[in-house]
Motif scaffolding. Structure first.
Motif, PDB file in Angstrom:
ATOM      1  N   LEU A 306       0.821  -1.223   0.000  1.00 34.07           N
ATOM      2  CA  LEU A 306       0.000   0.000   0.000  1.00 34.07           C
ATOM      3  C   LEU A 306       0.847   1.261   0.000  1.00 34.07           C
ATOM      4  O   LEU A 306       0.571   2.224  -0.715  1.00 34.07           O
ATOM      5  N   TYR A 307       1.946   1.273   0.800  1.00 37.42           N
ATOM      6  CA  TYR A 307       2.754   2.477   0.929  1.00 37.42           C
ATOM      7  C   TYR A 307       4.011   2.428   0.071  1.00 37.42           C
ATOM      8  O   TYR A 307       4.986   3.152   0.325  1.00 37.42           O
ATOM      9  N   ALA A 308       3.978   1.580  -0.959  1.00 36.57           N
ATOM     10  CA  ALA A 308       5.128   1.478  -1.856  1.00 36.57           C
ATOM     11  C   ALA A 308       5.278   2.732  -2.709  1.00 36.57           C
ATOM     12  O   ALA A 308       6.395   3.127  -3.057  1.00 36.57           O
ATOM     13  N   GLN A 309       4.158   3.347  -3.063  1.00 33.28           N
ATOM     14  CA  GLN A 309       4.216   4.549  -3.899  1.00 33.28           C
ATOM     15  C   GLN A 309       3.098   5.499  -3.491  1.00 33.28           C
ATOM     16  O   GLN A 309       1.991   5.070  -3.192  1.00 33.28           O
ATOM     17  N   SER A 310       3.421   6.787  -3.464  1.00 32.35           N
ATOM     18  CA  SER A 310       2.420   7.793  -3.092  1.00 32.35           C
ATOM     19  C   SER A 310       2.015   8.602  -4.311  1.00 32.35           C
ATOM     20  O   SER A 310       2.781   8.731  -5.281  1.00 32.35           O
ATOM     21  N   TYR A 311       0.837   9.169  -4.232  1.00 41.83           N
ATOM     22  CA  TYR A 311       0.304  10.030  -5.289  1.00 41.83           C
ATOM     23  C   TYR A 311      -0.108  11.356  -4.631  1.00 41.83           C
ATOM     24  O   TYR A 311      -1.283  11.574  -4.296  1.00 41.83           O
ATOM     25  N   PRO A 312       0.855  12.226  -4.393  1.00 40.68           N
ATOM     26  CA  PRO A 312       0.564  13.448  -3.626  1.00 40.68           C
ATOM     27  C   PRO A 312      -0.233  14.475  -4.420  1.00 40.68           C
ATOM     28  O   PRO A 312      -0.157  14.533  -5.650  1.00 40.68           O
ATOM     29  N   THR A 313      -0.964  15.275  -3.645  1.00 40.75           N
ATOM     30  CA  THR A 313      -1.671  16.439  -4.196  1.00 40.75           C
ATOM     31  C   THR A 313      -1.426  17.615  -3.243  1.00 40.75           C
ATOM     32  O   THR A 313      -1.176  17.429  -2.060  1.00 40.75           O
ATOM     33  N   SER A 314      -1.510  18.816  -3.759  1.00 40.45           N
ATOM     34  CA  SER A 314      -1.268  20.002  -2.938  1.00 40.45           C
ATOM     35  C   SER A 314      -2.157  21.127  -3.432  1.00 40.45           C
ATOM     36  O   SER A 314      -2.401  21.253  -4.642  1.00 40.45           O
TER      37      SER A 314
END
Length: 441
Positions: A306-314
């Motif tokens: 689950l935490y292998a890759q993040s998809y950030p937004t700002s």
């Protein structure tokens, strides 16, 4: 505790070195004695009323800081994790498409900053008046402490003076009792003189016992007001001649309501009411705030990845909220604030009349008590002269014993009344000073 009290009394003796040879000490032999000024200072430092007032001030200061903290950036963080048991599905082009993944998680960092906010503006403008209210409350409690301590102090000391009178009367009456008993045993007089002397002696002892017991209760009350340890004895130092001088007041002084702490308190309430009216009129002001957030999003069909890759937004944003129609609420709130202002004005006018009434009452009582004290003092001096003459005539066999008993009773009554009148005069003088706003702290 007793060690700290002893240290305090030693320091007090150095700070207030006014225990002169002309003063008397009421308490255990060798014990440090407190003057009125030291009792007042101890009460201002340790009294329960003062402690509560200072705690209220500290609480109020924290509340002000809490209300003003809204001007600073508000930073928050949120985290979430979800197991999507049933994913959303939708038929598209003849195929059933599934949206999303089984597991998702997010970490959000949010920063908000108020730019225009009438609540925060109001909190900033009223803070100095709220602090002033707490300061004025402390001053009010200080004045009440000085008044209460002074009255309790004088009550004890004048009771002690009464005890001295009773002790003198007791010695004199015991001598008369022994003389009457000797004359009766010698057959010079009948037993009525002896019996009257016994009755009078018994009455004096009863009055003496009552006065001694009252001193313990009055000391306990003084210690309660002072915040003094109840298990410690307290000794008091005083100068009766100084008390007589302090009982005299300047009755020509004019009343000025603004010198009363109650008047200044209601002026502060009036200022706060004016600010509240302005606050209600600011209801049309928009609320403007800025915000920034950064969100780490995680998606995967396997919880281990689950935490292998993040998809950030700002996001960086500006929010404007402008009230358009509130159903007449703004008008009603303004009117309520204006009516509250009018109510405080009425209370202020009534307070001025109350202060004047208190002053006139205190002045009338002081003048009455002063006249009564002078009259009783004159009567006491006259009673002393009458007693001396009758005692001399009785010893010469000119007057009967009953005349001596009457003169003795009148003298004792006049002496005790004199000290009661002195206490009333001192109390009314304190009340007059308080009515004038003339209590020194």
């Amino acid at each position: 505790m007793s060690k700290y009290v002893l240290l305090y009394l030693v320091a007090g003796a150095l700070l207030f070195p006014n225990v002169s040879s002309g003063q008397e000490v009421m308490g255990k032999s060798g014990q440090l004695a407190l003057t009125l000024e030291q009792c007042i200072q101890y009460a201002l430092d340790h009294g329960p009323g003062m402690q509560q007032a200072f705690l209220d001030e500290k609480i109020g200061d924290r509340e002000i800081k809490s209300s003003l903290s809204g001007w600073y950036p508000q930073v928050s963080a949120n985290a979430s994790a979800n197991n999507n048991i049933k994913l959303q599905q939708q038929p598209i082009g003849g195929e059933l498409i599934t949206f999303g993944q089984k597991y998702n998680s997010g970490i959000l960092l949010q920063v908000d900053q108020q730019i225009i906010n009438r609540d925060q503006i109001f909190a900033g403008r009223t803070s100095k008046y709220i602090r002033k209210q707490y300061e004025q409350n402390i001053e009010n409690v200080e004045i009440a402490t000085v008044v209460d301590i002074s009255k309790a102090y004088y009550d004890i000391l004048l009771t002690f003076e009464q005890l001295k009178i009773l002790d003198e009367n007791l010695l004199r009456q015991e001598k008369q009792y022994n003389d009457a008993k000797s004359r009766f045993e010698s057959g010079l007089v009948d037993k009525t003189d002896y019996q009257r002397a016994a009755i009078t002696l018994s009455n004096i002892k009863s009055d003496q016992r009552r006065a001694k017991e009252s001193v313990h209760a009055k000391k306990a009350f003084l210690k309660q007001l002072m915040g003094y340890p109840s298990d410690e004895d307290i000794a008091l130092s005083y100068d009766y001649n100084k008390m007589e001088t302090e009982a005299l007041a300047d009755t020509s002084r004019n009343l000025r309501p603004e010198e009363r702490i109650e008047y200044r308190q209601i002026q502060t309430e009036e200022n706060l009411a004016q600010l509240n009216t302005g606050y209600q009129k600011w209801a049309y002001l928009p609320k403007i705030s800025a915000s920034y957030n950064y969100n780490w999003n995680y998606f995967n069909n396997s919880i281990s990845k689950l935490y292998a890759q993040s998809y950030p937004t700002s996001t960086l944003g500006l929010t404007l909220a402008f009230p358009i129609f509130q159903g007449g609420k703004r008008h009603q709130e303004i009117r309520i604030a204006e009516l509250q202002q009018e109510k405080i004005k009425v209370a202020k006018n009534d307070l001025e009349k109350q202060i004047n009434t208190e002053y006139q009452t205190a002045l009338a009582k002081y003048k009455s008590d002063l006249f009564e004290w002078k009259t009783i003092k004159s009567n006491m001096e006259l009673a002393e002269e009458v007693y001396d003459i009758i005692k001399l005539q009785y010893d010469e066999g000119i007057k009967a014993y009953v005349d001596l008993i009457v003169a003795e009773t009148e003298l004792r009554t006049a002496q005790l009344n004199h000290y009661n009148a002195m206490y009333n005069l001192l109390s009314s003088k304190i009340d007059l000073d308080r009515a004038l706003g003339n209590i020194e702290i």
